[in-house]
Design a protein around this motif. Structure first.
Motif, mmCIF file in Angstrom:
data_model
loop_
_atom_site.group_PDB
_atom_site.id
_atom_site.type_symbol
_atom_site.label_atom_id
_atom_site.label_comp_id
_atom_site.label_asym_id
_atom_site.label_seq_id
_atom_site.Cartn_x
_atom_site.Cartn_y
_atom_site.Cartn_z
ATOM 1 N N MET A 28 9.336 -17.290 1.850
ATOM 2 C CA MET A 28 8.617 -16.047 1.360
ATOM 3 C C MET A 28 8.993 -15.300 0.320
ATOM 4 S SD MET A 28 6.440 -15.543 5.003
ATOM 5 C CE MET A 28 5.662 -14.224 4.216
ATOM 6 N N ALA A 29 10.243 -14.592 0.683
ATOM 7 C CA ALA A 29 10.977 -13.558 -0.255
ATOM 8 C C ALA A 29 11.217 -14.379 -1.454
ATOM 9 C CB ALA A 29 11.985 -13.123 0.510
ATOM 10 N N GLU A 30 11.925 -15.382 -1.549
ATOM 11 C CA GLU A 30 12.396 -16.198 -2.789
ATOM 12 C C GLU A 30 11.112 -16.468 -3.721
ATOM 13 O OE1 GLU A 30 14.643 -19.383 -1.046
ATOM 14 O OE2 GLU A 30 16.392 -17.906 -1.032
ATOM 15 N N GLN A 31 10.032 -17.165 -2.978
ATOM 16 C CA GLN A 31 8.991 -17.503 -4.047
ATOM 17 C C GLN A 31 8.155 -16.215 -4.215
ATOM 18 O OE1 GLN A 31 8.531 -20.326 -4.951
ATOM 19 N NE2 GLN A 31 9.827 -21.572 -3.517
ATOM 20 N N GLY A 32 8.089 -15.360 -3.601
ATOM 21 C CA GLY A 32 7.418 -13.977 -4.056
ATOM 22 C C GLY A 32 8.128 -13.426 -5.235
ATOM 23 N N ARG A 33 9.306 -13.394 -5.126
ATOM 24 C CA ARG A 33 10.069 -12.891 -6.216
ATOM 25 C C ARG A 33 10.088 -13.549 -7.344
ATOM 26 N NH1 ARG A 33 16.531 -12.780 -5.934
ATOM 27 N NH2 ARG A 33 17.003 -11.696 -7.994
ATOM 28 N N ARG A 34 10.019 -14.610 -7.316
ATOM 29 C CA ARG A 34 9.763 -15.505 -8.329
ATOM 30 C C ARG A 34 8.372 -15.571 -9.042
ATOM 31 N NH1 ARG A 34 6.924 -19.615 -9.256
ATOM 32 N NH2 ARG A 34 6.691 -19.904 -7.076
ATOM 33 N N TYR A 35 7.407 -15.595 -8.058
ATOM 34 C CA TYR A 35 5.750 -15.578 -8.663
ATOM 35 C C TYR A 35 5.584 -14.158 -9.243
ATOM 36 C CZ TYR A 35 1.082 -15.917 -8.440
ATOM 37 O OH TYR A 35 -0.354 -15.790 -8.716
ATOM 38 N N ALA A 77 0.664 -1.353 0.054
ATOM 39 C CA ALA A 77 0.122 0.029 0.173
ATOM 40 C C ALA A 77 0.769 1.221 -0.088
ATOM 41 C CB ALA A 77 -1.029 0.108 1.160
ATOM 42 N N ARG A 78 1.938 1.255 0.754
ATOM 43 C CA ARG A 78 2.767 2.544 0.940
ATOM 44 C C ARG A 78 3.381 2.594 -0.597
ATOM 45 N NH1 ARG A 78 5.480 3.828 5.605
ATOM 46 N NH2 ARG A 78 7.088 4.834 4.592
ATOM 47 N N CYS A 79 3.781 1.478 -1.120
ATOM 48 C CA CYS A 79 4.536 1.669 -2.572
ATOM 49 C C CYS A 79 3.447 2.300 -3.488
ATOM 50 C CB CYS A 79 5.078 0.419 -2.958
ATOM 51 S SG CYS A 79 6.501 -0.210 -1.781
ATOM 52 N N THR A 80 2.353 1.733 -3.620
ATOM 53 C CA THR A 80 1.341 1.914 -4.638
ATOM 54 C C THR A 80 0.627 3.362 -4.200
ATOM 55 O OG1 THR A 80 -0.327 0.422 -3.702
ATOM 56 C CG2 THR A 80 1.129 -0.303 -5.194
ATOM 57 N N ASP A 81 0.981 3.817 -3.026
ATOM 58 C CA ASP A 81 0.329 5.389 -2.883
ATOM 59 C C ASP A 81 0.985 6.154 -3.795
ATOM 60 O OD1 ASP A 81 -1.478 4.626 -0.768
ATOM 61 O OD2 ASP A 81 -0.075 5.145 0.917
ATOM 62 N N LEU A 82 2.232 6.064 -4.367
ATOM 63 C CA LEU A 82 3.112 6.771 -5.041
ATOM 64 C C LEU A 82 2.312 6.788 -6.471
ATOM 65 C CD1 LEU A 82 6.408 6.530 -3.837
ATOM 66 C CD2 LEU A 82 5.076 8.316 -3.296
ATOM 67 N N VAL A 83 2.420 8.092 -7.144
ATOM 68 C CA VAL A 83 1.831 7.997 -8.618
ATOM 69 C C VAL A 83 2.931 7.387 -9.240
ATOM 70 C CG1 VAL A 83 1.412 9.627 -10.518
ATOM 71 C CG2 VAL A 83 0.304 10.090 -8.352
ATOM 72 N N GLY A 84 2.564 6.607 -10.482
ATOM 73 C CA GLY A 84 3.814 6.184 -11.042
ATOM 74 C C GLY A 84 4.314 5.090 -10.605
ATOM 75 N N SER A 85 4.088 4.423 -9.548
ATOM 76 C CA SER A 85 4.618 3.153 -8.829
ATOM 77 C C SER A 85 4.640 2.094 -9.791
ATOM 78 C CB SER A 85 4.160 2.800 -7.440
ATOM 79 O OG SER A 85 2.543 2.513 -7.530
ATOM 80 N N SER A 86 3.830 1.841 -10.733
ATOM 81 C CA SER A 86 4.022 0.708 -11.626
ATOM 82 C C SER A 86 5.294 0.471 -12.364
ATOM 83 C CB SER A 86 2.700 0.983 -12.730
ATOM 84 O OG SER A 86 2.489 2.110 -13.364
ATOM 85 N N GLN A 87 5.864 1.512 -12.701
ATOM 86 C CA GLN A 87 7.240 1.762 -13.319
ATOM 87 C C GLN A 87 7.964 0.817 -12.523
ATOM 88 O OE1 GLN A 87 8.994 5.679 -13.549
ATOM 89 N NE2 GLN A 87 7.300 6.425 -14.437
ATOM 90 N N TRP A 88 7.914 0.651 -11.198
ATOM 91 C CA TRP A 88 8.938 -0.047 -10.419
ATOM 92 C C TRP A 88 8.383 -1.084 -9.346
ATOM 93 C CZ3 TRP A 88 8.560 0.672 -4.894
ATOM 94 C CH2 TRP A 88 7.761 1.888 -4.639
ATOM 95 N N PHE A 89 7.099 -1.282 -9.124
ATOM 96 C CA PHE A 89 6.301 -2.196 -8.311
ATOM 97 C C PHE A 89 5.504 -3.270 -9.194
ATOM 98 C CE2 PHE A 89 2.940 -3.641 -5.370
ATOM 99 C CZ PHE A 89 3.690 -3.960 -4.508
ATOM 100 N N ASN A 90 5.947 -4.385 -8.923
ATOM 101 C CA ASN A 90 5.398 -5.471 -9.996
ATOM 102 C C ASN A 90 4.151 -5.765 -9.286
ATOM 103 O OD1 ASN A 90 6.766 -5.227 -12.110
ATOM 104 N ND2 ASN A 90 7.562 -7.379 -12.122
ATOM 105 N N GLY A 91 4.236 -6.147 -7.885
ATOM 106 C CA GLY A 91 3.068 -6.944 -7.126
ATOM 107 C C GLY A 91 3.218 -7.354 -5.708
ATOM 108 N N GLY A 92 2.255 -7.326 -5.041
ATOM 109 C CA GLY A 92 2.556 -7.939 -3.651
ATOM 110 C C GLY A 92 1.404 -9.011 -3.344
ATOM 111 N N LEU A 93 1.780 -9.911 -2.331
ATOM 112 C CA LEU A 93 1.121 -11.003 -2.066
ATOM 113 C C LEU A 93 0.755 -10.818 -0.384
ATOM 114 C CD1 LEU A 93 3.039 -13.394 -3.993
ATOM 115 C CD2 LEU A 93 0.679 -12.930 -4.600
ATOM 116 N N VAL A 94 -0.315 -10.933 0.024
ATOM 117 C CA VAL A 94 -0.612 -11.247 1.360
ATOM 118 C C VAL A 94 -1.065 -12.639 1.643
ATOM 119 C CG1 VAL A 94 -2.357 -10.689 3.192
ATOM 120 C CG2 VAL A 94 -1.607 -8.957 1.551
#
Length: 158
Positions: free
Chosen positions: A78-85, A30-47
Motif C-alpha cells: 500500500m505504501a509503495e504503490q501509493g507513493r508511486r501513484y 484530513a489532519r494534513c489538509t486541515d493546515l493552510v498551505g498544505s498543498s506545498q507538501w501534501f500531494n494526495g491521499g487514497l482511501v
C-alpha cells in the motif's frame, strides 16, 4: 499539534507526502489538509478501504489472500504503490481493525499495521491500540504522523 511539525519538516526538506488509508478512512489526509498551505507538501491521499481498492491500487491479491488485508505484506505494498501513484517522496499507509467487529484471535480489534516509505527505505510496524472505534482510529492517525516526524527528523540529523 504535531501536524505543524510535520509540515515544517516536509517544507524544509522540499518533500511531498502521500497517504494510503484503510482503517482511518482518510483521517491522516484530513489532519494534513486541515493546515493552510498544505498543498506545498501534501500531494494526495487514497482511501483503499475495500480489498478490491487495495488490489486496484496495485496490492498483489495473493498477499491479501495469504496474509489478510491487515498484514505487514499488504501495508508495505500500500505504501509503495501509493507513493508511486501520488508521485510523492514519502508515503504513510495504514490498515487495521478499528472495531467494534472484525477482530480475530490473531488480529484482535485495535490491531493496526503501518508502513512509511521514503527514499530507498520502508519501515513497517504493528501496533495494538485499545478503546472504541473512534479512539483506535485517532490513535492510528496520531501514531502515523508522530512516527513520520521521527523518521524525517532522523533523516535531517544524518
Amino acid at each position: 499539534m504535531n501536524t505543524e511539525t510535520l509540515a515544517a519538516l516536509m517544507v524544509a526538506q522540499a518533500l511531498k507526502l502521500a497517504t494510503v488509508e484503510s482503517c482511518t478512512g482518510g483521517g491522516i489526509a484530513a489532519r494534513c489538509t486541515d493546515l493552510v498551505g498544505s498543498s506545498q507538501w501534501f500531494n494526495g491521499g487514497l482511501v483503499t478501504y475495500s480489498n478490491a481498492m487495495k488490489i486496484r491500487l496495485g496490492v498483489d491479491p495473493q498477499l491479501i489472500e495469504q496474509h489478510g488485508a491487515v498484514s505487514e505484506h499488504v501495508v508495505r505494498q500500500m505504501a509503495e504503490q501509493g507513493r508511486r501513484y501520488c508521485n510523492a517522496d514519502w508515503s504513510v499507509a495504514v490498515t487495521g481493525v478499528a472495531g467494534p467487529n472484525g477482530g480475530s484471535p490473531a488480529k484482535p480489534v485495535g490491531t493496526v499495521w503501518f508502513a512509511w516509505s521514503g527514499g530507498s527505505s520502508i519501515v513497517t510496524e504493528r501496533q495494538q491500540f485499545s478503546g472504541d472505534r473512534a479512539l483506535v482510529r485517532a490513535q492510528t492517525v496520531n501514531h502515523a504522523i508522530d512516527r513520520l516526524i521521527a523518521l524525517l527528523s532522523a533523516q535531517t540529523a544524518s
